[in-house]
Design a protein around this motif. Structure first.
Motif, PDB file in Angstrom:
ATOM      1  N   GLU A  17      43.648  41.855  75.720  1.00 45.31           N
ATOM      2  CA  GLU A  17      42.403  41.139  75.950  1.00 45.31           C
ATOM      3  C   GLU A  17      41.697  40.905  74.619  1.00 45.31           C
ATOM      4  O   GLU A  17      41.829  41.701  73.685  1.00 45.31           O
ATOM      5  N   SER A  18      40.931  39.824  74.560  1.00 48.36           N
ATOM      6  CA  SER A  18      40.204  39.515  73.331  1.00 48.36           C
ATOM      7  C   SER A  18      39.231  40.643  73.004  1.00 48.36           C
ATOM      8  O   SER A  18      38.556  41.173  73.889  1.00 48.36           O
ATOM      9  N   THR A  19      39.179  41.005  71.731  1.00 50.01           N
ATOM     10  CA  THR A  19      38.338  42.118  71.320  1.00 50.01           C
ATOM     11  C   THR A  19      38.096  42.038  69.821  1.00 50.01           C
ATOM     12  O   THR A  19      38.618  41.158  69.139  1.00 50.01           O
ATOM     13  N   ILE A  20      37.302  42.969  69.303  1.00 48.49           N
ATOM     14  CA  ILE A  20      37.075  43.090  67.858  1.00 48.49           C
ATOM     15  C   ILE A  20      37.711  44.386  67.384  1.00 48.49           C
ATOM     16  O   ILE A  20      37.413  45.464  67.906  1.00 48.49           O
ATOM     17  N   ILE A  21      38.602  44.285  66.408  1.00 48.60           N
ATOM     18  CA  ILE A  21      39.213  45.469  65.823  1.00 48.60           C
ATOM     19  C   ILE A  21      38.511  45.787  64.507  1.00 48.60           C
ATOM     20  O   ILE A  21      37.779  44.961  63.959  1.00 48.60           O
TER      21      ILE A  21
END
Length: 398
Positions: A200-204
């Protein structure tokens, strides 16, 4: 003459014995020097000095001499303007000596002098070492992400190469899956990092860790950097060997693909062909019935953007420009019929001789939507029949 020669031999031998006696009375590092003012007593000097670099500090390793009278060690640097001092409780024989102490940044010449209780000092011992700080830190940069690859159960980061002269060691990545923080460490010698479970789209967050010298006792790290990963859903079961969900003899139905009844023209099976190496093949004729509006496709939920769906490897086909077989992309959870193919987001006809670079559909999604993409065909029976052997499909965000 013989007597004179003999006396000279005796004198030389006596001198040699005197020298041997002088050195046998002292350890190599503990000896007496005679000057016009008289005898000078030296403390045993430090041996095998090595300096290991650190962050605003150094690690000092050496061997204390066997001199039992040594009571103190002083280590100087910056032209003896700065120093540290350590009291010594000496045992028998040589002993290891190891200390860590703070040092201002730069390359330093460390001068070591030992002392006995009477204040006698040793011969100075010099060793060069480096303390690293802000000047070194300003040379450090985070590793760059060059490309993302998306798979059904993970995301792959492709890294740019790094300047190894700065001492880059590894990159740390942190990301969250189902509320759990995961951490992955990738050496700079490796060009890819797999983020398992990231679908899923996320911020790493990621940072690169450095070591100024291979033997440094400390590492330096740049600040964590946020990076937004917009996940692109991936086609499943998209290349040889294609997997079948069910088979009957030569023919089968493709796992993870939706196949309508019209495409199952081999007694309820179609699209998967064992004879041609578990390939994607829709075939009619040669004793098999015709296909009318046969559809084999997958449906993905896509965020706004520009995407491409393509046949990336076509083995062979005998379809012609007069046939009605298409690569199609359409909004919604199905494909249109051949008669309505122009209502799709995009389509391209498949036939023998068409360059592989033209067997692709590039399309735009304006808002988050379900999009279906796949193979649409109407083809006759008869002899010879019609076939299309596809080795691989691909789908990606532009």
């Amino acid at each position: 003459m013989k007597r004179i020669f003999t006396n000279r031999i005796r004198l030389a031998f006596a001198s040699l014995l005197s020298l041997m006696a002088l050195y046998s009375c002292s350890d190599w590092d503990d000896f007496k020097e005679f000057t016009e003012e008289g005898e000078i007593q030296y403390a045993g000097k430090m041996d095998s000095v090595k300096i290991f670099s650190g962050k605003g500090r150094v690690l000092y390793k050496a061997q204390l001499s066997a001199d039992p009278k040594v009571k103190m060690v002083r280590i100087f640097w910056n032209d003896r303007k700065d120093s540290v001092e350590y009291q010594i409780e000496k045992g028998v024989g040589k002993e290891p000596f190891e200390r860590t102490f703070n040092v201002d940044e730069g390359v330093k010449n460390f001068v070591t002098i030992t002392y006995d209780a009477a204040g006698n000092s040793s011969i100075p011992v010099n060793a060069v070492g480096t303390s690293y700080g802000d000047t070194y830190r300003r040379r450090l940069n985070n590793r760059f992400i060059s490309l993302l690859d998306f798979e059904a159960d993970k995301t792959i980061i492709n890294w740019d190469a790094m300047d190894l002269s700065t001492g880059a060691q590894y990159t740390e990545v942190e990301y969250v899956v189902n509320g759990e923080t995961k951490r992955v460490t990738t050496p700079v010698s490796e060009s890819k990092t797999a983020l398992e479970g990231l679908t899923e789209s996320t911020i790493i967050k990621y940072r690169t860790v450095f070591k100024p010298e291979p033997t440094s006792i400390d590492t330096f790290a740049v600040a964590f950097q946020d990076y937004a990963i917009n996940i692109v859903p991936q086609l499943k079961n998209k290349k040889v060997p294609f997997i079948a969900s069910a088979t009957s003899g030569r023919w089968g139905n493709l796992a993870n693909w939706i196949t309508n009844d019209a495409a199952k023209n081999h007694d309820g099976f179609g699209g998967w062909d064992e004879w041609n190496g578990n390939i994607f093949n829709v075939e009619s004729g040669w004793g098999s019935p015709p296909i009318r509006n046969g559809k084999i496709y997958q449906t993905l939920t896509l965020d706004p953007g520009i995407y491409t769906f393509e046949i990336s490897n076509l083995r062979d086909t005998n379809l012609t420009p007069d046939d009605n077989t298409y690569l199609v992309v359409a909004l919604g959870n199905t494909l249109p019929d051949v008669e309505q193919v122009t209502t799709s987001l995009g389509h391209v006809k498949i036939f023998n001789g068409r360059p592989i670079g033209e067997l692709r559909v590039t399309f735009t999604v304006q808002e988050k939507s379900e999009v279906s993409m796949g193979y649409l065909t109407t083809q006759p029976d008869g002899w010879p029949g019609k076939f299309c052997n596809i080795v691989a499909f691909d789908f990606y965000k532009n």
